[in-house]
Design an enzyme around this catalytic site. Structure first.
Site, PDB file in Angstrom:
ATOM      1  N   GLU A 144       0.961  -1.218  -0.161  1.00 16.36           N
ATOM      2  CA  GLU A 144      -0.072  -0.063   0.031  1.00 16.36           C
ATOM      3  C   GLU A 144       0.815   1.182  -0.030  1.00 16.36           C
ATOM      4  O   GLU A 144       0.424   2.248  -0.727  1.00 16.36           O
ATOM      5  CB  GLU A 144      -0.734  -0.052   1.274  1.00 16.36           C
ATOM      6  CG  GLU A 144      -1.814  -1.212   1.334  1.00 16.36           C
ATOM      7  CD  GLU A 144      -2.851  -1.128  -0.043  1.00 16.36           C
ATOM      8  OE1 GLU A 144      -3.018  -0.148  -0.757  1.00 16.36           O
ATOM      9  OE2 GLU A 144      -3.351  -2.377  -0.233  1.00 16.36           O
ATOM     10  N   GLU A 153      -1.217  10.534   0.757  1.00 13.04           N
ATOM     11  CA  GLU A 153      -1.492  10.637  -0.738  1.00 13.04           C
ATOM     12  C   GLU A 153      -0.933  11.578  -1.662  1.00 13.04           C
ATOM     13  O   GLU A 153      -0.713  12.705  -0.957  1.00 13.04           O
ATOM     14  CB  GLU A 153      -3.236  10.688  -0.750  1.00 13.04           C
ATOM     15  CG  GLU A 153      -3.818   9.657  -0.231  1.00 13.04           C
ATOM     16  CD  GLU A 153      -5.292   9.721  -0.514  1.00 13.04           C
ATOM     17  OE1 GLU A 153      -5.648   9.823  -1.605  1.00 13.04           O
ATOM     18  OE2 GLU A 153      -6.077   9.717   0.652  1.00 13.04           O
ATOM     19  N   ASN A 191     -12.940   6.686  10.119  1.00 13.90           N
ATOM     20  CA  ASN A 191     -12.014   5.938  10.800  1.00 13.90           C
ATOM     21  C   ASN A 191     -10.764   6.581  11.619  1.00 13.90           C
ATOM     22  O   ASN A 191     -10.448   5.851  12.466  1.00 13.90           O
ATOM     23  CB  ASN A 191     -11.131   5.168   9.341  1.00 13.90           C
ATOM     24  CG  ASN A 191     -12.000   4.386   8.741  1.00 13.90           C
ATOM     25  OD1 ASN A 191     -12.308   3.189   9.215  1.00 13.90           O
ATOM     26  ND2 ASN A 191     -11.967   4.274   7.276  1.00 13.90           N
TER      27      ASN A 191
END
Length: 291
Positions: A144, A153, A191
């Protein structure tokens, strides 16, 4: 990719991160105690006996032998300690071999410091089972974050998408604050809220902690691994210690996006990575590798 946690975009090195609030340490202000002698599986310990394990001191509640501190209720956690030797199933040399080109943000000590949050992780079952679980977790981190090269990101145009205003608490850090960060590109405001509540950290209001504190970054990944089923039927921890195999961890991460013919190439890449990392650890990969 994990629609609720892992970003579906590329990632950005921490060194080029956009401006964020100053780091807030997640560590306790009080200095840690010195580490007691390292726990030994063959030694019998009586009530009150103190050992160190995974960088923390533990005290036996009653007589015990061959019961890993943190994996059973016989040991009481006395907190972090200093001056000890790491007895995590992955050594620092092996960690370096697995991630030779990682971003300096991802330190081995950061991972060791994070283990206290879920002490049963890679600490349950036989030595082979423990090594396989650690390898599986590090495989997905490797996949990932591209070998732990990236901490956030890269596609900032997608940052705003990770805020779900349908949640009652909203996005107090800003609509663009909940982008993917850390070894599994942890994202979305719900989250950050759930993991922060579980870890005792205010990640909803300060999500930048995940890209500023290596231990927090690893803790968020461990939170998902140990507590969330995702699109699967069990947590990744349960899959590895219960014998369901590495393939089931892929399902818990990405479900039909990869499994059952969703993306065979991605599954094959993860399996190859897992076989490489178990090889570094000197453990057999086991069965049920695909999904």
């Amino acid at each position: 990719m994990l629609s609720s946690v892992i970003a579906a975009t590329a990632f950005l090195p921490a060194t080029t991160a956009s401006a964020a609030p100053a780091p807030v340490s997640a560590s306790a202000a009080e200095p840690a105690a010195r580490c007691a002698p390292l726990w030994n599986s063959t030694t019998a310990y009586t009530q009150g006996g103190t050992v160190s394990h995974h960088g923390r001191n533990w005290t036996a509640k009653w007589w015990t032998q061959n019961e890993n501190p943190g994996a059973t209720g016989v040991w009481a956690d006395q907190g972090a300690c200093t001056g000890g030797v790491s007895d995590f199933v992955v050594s620092e040399a092996q960690f370096d071999a697995i991630f030779p080109d990682r971003n300096p943000f991802y330190t081995y000590q950061g991972l060791i410091d994070a283990l206290h949050a879920y002490p049963r992780f890679a600490n349950t079952g036989t030595p082979t089972t423990r090594a396989q679980e650690a390898a599986a977790f590090l495989t997905h981190a490797d996949f990932e974050s591209v070998g732990l090269r990236y901490v956030k990101e890269i596609n900032e145009d997608n940052y705003w998408r990770k805020c779900d205003y349908g949640q009652p608490y909203g996005c107090p850090a800003g609509q663009k604050a909940y982008y993917g960060r850390g070894p599994i590109m942890f994202s979305w405001n719900f989250n950050y809220k759930a993991a922060g509540d579980a870890l005792g950290l205010d990640l909803l209001n300060n999500p930048w902690l995940v890209e500023q504190d290596p231990s927090v970054a690893w803790q968020t990944a461990l939170w998902y691994w140990n507590t969330q089923n995702g699109p699967g039927t069990m947590t990744s921890h349960e899959a590895m210690v219960g014998g369901a195999g590495f393939g089931e961890t892929i399902r818990s991460l990405n479900g039909a996006l990869e499994c059952d013919g969703g993306n065979p190439a991605s599954v094959a890449a993860r399996v190859a990575g897992y076989e490489r990392i178990t090889g570094v650890l000197g453990a057999a990969p086991g069965s049920r590798l695909g999904c």
